[in-house]
Enzyme design. Structure first.
Site, PDB file in Angstrom:
ATOM      1  N   ASP A 168       0.853  -0.804  -0.213  1.00 21.69           N
ATOM      2  CA  ASP A 168       0.258   0.101   0.168  1.00 21.69           C
ATOM      3  C   ASP A 168       0.879   1.883  -0.018  1.00 21.69           C
ATOM      4  O   ASP A 168       0.670   2.162  -0.333  1.00 21.69           O
ATOM      5  CB  ASP A 168      -0.975   0.146   1.148  1.00 21.69           C
ATOM      6  CG  ASP A 168      -1.971  -1.083   1.397  1.00 21.69           C
ATOM      7  OD1 ASP A 168      -2.248  -2.110  -0.057  1.00 21.69           O
ATOM      8  OD2 ASP A 168      -2.582  -1.092   2.329  1.00 21.69           O
ATOM      9  N   ASP A 252      -2.918   5.617  -2.996  1.00 22.54           N
ATOM     10  CA  ASP A 252      -2.300   4.742  -2.272  1.00 22.54           C
ATOM     11  C   ASP A 252      -1.214   3.318  -3.539  1.00 22.54           C
ATOM     12  O   ASP A 252      -1.830   3.549  -4.495  1.00 22.54           O
ATOM     13  CB  ASP A 252      -2.852   3.806  -1.735  1.00 22.54           C
ATOM     14  CG  ASP A 252      -3.476   3.763  -0.386  1.00 22.54           C
ATOM     15  OD1 ASP A 252      -2.817   5.125   0.174  1.00 22.54           O
ATOM     16  OD2 ASP A 252      -4.128   3.294   0.205  1.00 22.54           O
ATOM     17  N   HIS A 301      -7.419  -0.361  -4.280  1.00 25.10           N
ATOM     18  CA  HIS A 301      -6.673  -1.500  -4.974  1.00 25.10           C
ATOM     19  C   HIS A 301      -7.157  -2.072  -5.533  1.00 25.10           C
ATOM     20  O   HIS A 301      -7.696  -3.158  -5.689  1.00 25.10           O
ATOM     21  CB  HIS A 301      -5.637  -2.165  -3.204  1.00 25.10           C
ATOM     22  CG  HIS A 301      -6.052  -1.176  -2.317  1.00 25.10           C
ATOM     23  ND1 HIS A 301      -5.545  -1.436  -0.276  1.00 25.10           N
ATOM     24  CD2 HIS A 301      -5.442   0.374  -2.480  1.00 25.10           C
ATOM     25  CE1 HIS A 301      -5.078  -0.303   0.138  1.00 25.10           C
ATOM     26  NE2 HIS A 301      -5.104   0.370  -0.695  1.00 25.10           N
ATOM     27  N   ASP A 303      -5.154  -4.818  -7.090  1.00 25.45           N
ATOM     28  CA  ASP A 303      -4.284  -6.529  -7.311  1.00 25.45           C
ATOM     29  C   ASP A 303      -5.533  -7.007  -6.677  1.00 25.45           C
ATOM     30  O   ASP A 303      -5.253  -8.455  -7.219  1.00 25.45           O
ATOM     31  CB  ASP A 303      -2.861  -6.704  -6.107  1.00 25.45           C
ATOM     32  CG  ASP A 303      -3.614  -5.413  -5.344  1.00 25.45           C
ATOM     33  OD1 ASP A 303      -4.366  -5.170  -4.359  1.00 25.45           O
ATOM     34  OD2 ASP A 303      -2.113  -5.559  -4.916  1.00 25.45           O
ATOM     35  N   CYS A 405      -0.538  -8.202  -1.155  1.00 25.72           N
ATOM     36  CA  CYS A 405      -1.077  -7.024  -0.129  1.00 25.72           C
ATOM     37  C   CYS A 405       0.427  -6.755   1.252  1.00 25.72           C
ATOM     38  O   CYS A 405       1.011  -6.028   0.658  1.00 25.72           O
ATOM     39  CB  CYS A 405      -2.024  -6.796   0.761  1.00 25.72           C
ATOM     40  SG  CYS A 405      -3.668  -6.714  -0.720  1.00 25.72           S
TER      41      CYS A 405
END
Length: 421
Positions: A168, A252, A301, A303, A405
């Site tokens: 992040d 992020d 995010h 991913d 992550c």
């Protein structure tokens, strides 16, 4: 011995030549002086070369070098679950969590995650580190910190959260580490846990950039962000409305994903267009930043929505289809839809969705770190010719992330190439 002393000194060399000439006679004086001058010149050149050799920086391989998500992994940062705290239930946190978890945040916000659950998460991540080492990867960790400490800026006050998700906050592009400015107030000082590592990498040759730190003043957030249902979220996302405004840049690092010279990013609840533009200008002209979007009621995010796992090979979440998928097909990419996750409905996922099943870490093109419980996605990887390295981090998942992550790849063995045309 006399000759060596002559080589090292200007006046001493002349005196020695004069002495030798007197001893041997005038007939050889000229020869001695010429010999000494010739030898002194050669020695001076050697001395100069030696000095250059000593002062010239010694070339060594940069400890930071990663161009994509799949080259052979050599060094990785793995986060820490220790002392992780639930963020206060502020507007930016509310916009990133689902309604069924709101009572949890109202009860535990600003406090430690449940102790027994946290203990299991710590043990899982330790085992994950052991398996990475067994696979030949050097593992680095952030510093343990007290995240309960409250801090105050001119614009807000908050306790901390954790240093569990290095993906992040840290984006590695080539030999550069970029510290993301982040968008949650509880994560304002998260960078401090990584600073000893980053300073070490910098001293050993890496580039180090810190993106502009936002003030996180009230103006950065839509204080009246109207979320009540999933339908509300879908409608707002489709209209391009998010809890973060364009008051100042924020992003992020986990909203970016790399494929050599092409980097893909989404506008999300934590990444605004100003943040994306800052990255675009910073990385130009060597890299191109592409904005892509998804049918996602809660984008945060990229991913677990769009995870690039090889050259021209991407996992695309079937529940959150990519609006620009055709451009990947036209570029000759293979777009794979992973199977429905197997994680039980009653497992607490306070900060994430079940689709952490596709949040995998590639060890190289033919090895992937994947959830030991997710048998169907393991079979999918097998059909792609990729071996699954199975690890169980179910309790760690609850803190908001999967394998991708929980890690930032610092060094992968490969070169900068173009994969998207």
């Amino acid at each position: 011995m006399l000759r060596v002393r002559c080589l090292r000194g200007g006046s001493r060399g002349a005196e020695a030549a004069h002495l030798i000439g007197a001893m041997l006679g005038r007939s050889v004086t000229g020869w001695v002086q010429r010999a000494l001058q010739s030898t002194s010149s050669a020695a001076a050149a050697q001395s100069h070369d030696a000095a250059d050799h000593v002062t010239e920086p010694v070339e060594q391989e940069c400890p930071v070098c990663s161009h994509n998500e799949w080259d052979p992994l050599e060094e990785v940062i793995v986060g820490r679950a220790e002392n992780a705290h639930v963020p206060p239930f502020t507007v930016e946190v509310k916009a990133n969590t689902y309604e069924k978890h709101w009572p949890f945040y109202m009860k535990h916000g600003g406090q430690s995650f449940p102790a027994d659950h946290l203990k299991k998460a710590v043990a899982e991540i330790e085992e994950m580190c052991n398996i990475l080492r067994h696979e030949g990867v050097n593992v680095r960790r952030p510093e343990p910190m007290d995240w309960s400490m409250e801090y105050k800026t001119p614009d807000f006050e908050s306790p901390g959260m954790y240093a569990a998700m290095p993906r992040d906050i840290l984006l590695v592009v080539g030999n550069e580490i970029i510290e993301a400015p982040m968008a949650w107030r509880a994560r304002f000082f998260e960078y401090r846990a990584y600073r000893p590592l980053i300073k070490e990498y910098f001293r050993n040759g890496a580039k180090w950039t810190t993106a502009p730190k936002p003030t996180m003043a009230d103006e950065l957030y839509d204080q009246d962000y109207p979320i009540r249902t999933v339908e509300d979220r879908h409608k707002l996302a489709a209209e391009g409305k998010f809890v973060t405004t364009e008051h100042e840049p924020c992003f992020d690092a986990a909203d970016f994903i790399r494929a050599g010279r092409d980097i893909f990013v989404q506008r999300s609840q934590v990444t605004n267009y100003m943040g994306i533009e800052w990255m675009r200008r910073h990385l130009a002209p060597d890299y191109k930043v592409h904005i892509i979007s998804f049918k996602d009621p809660n984008p945060m995010h990229i991913d677990a929505t769009f995870n690039i796992i090889g050259p021209g090979l991407v996992l695309s979440n079937p529940d959150r289809p990519c609006h620009q998928v055709d451009m990947f097909h036209k570029a000759g990419w293979t777009v794979v839809k992973p199977p429905t996750p197997m994680i039980p409905d009653d497992h607490p996922l306070w900060m994430s969705s079940k689709w952490l099943s596709m949040n995998v870490l590639m060890l190289d093109e033919k090895r992937v770190m994947v959830d030991a419980n997710e048998v169907t996605i393991q079979k999918m990887f097998e059909s792609l010719g990729i071996k699954s390295v199975k690890v169980n981090i179910r309790h760690a998942n609850s803190l908001g992330g999967g394998f991708h992550c929980w890690t930032t790849d610092v060094r992968r063995r490969g070169t900068l190439q173009s994969y998207f045309h």
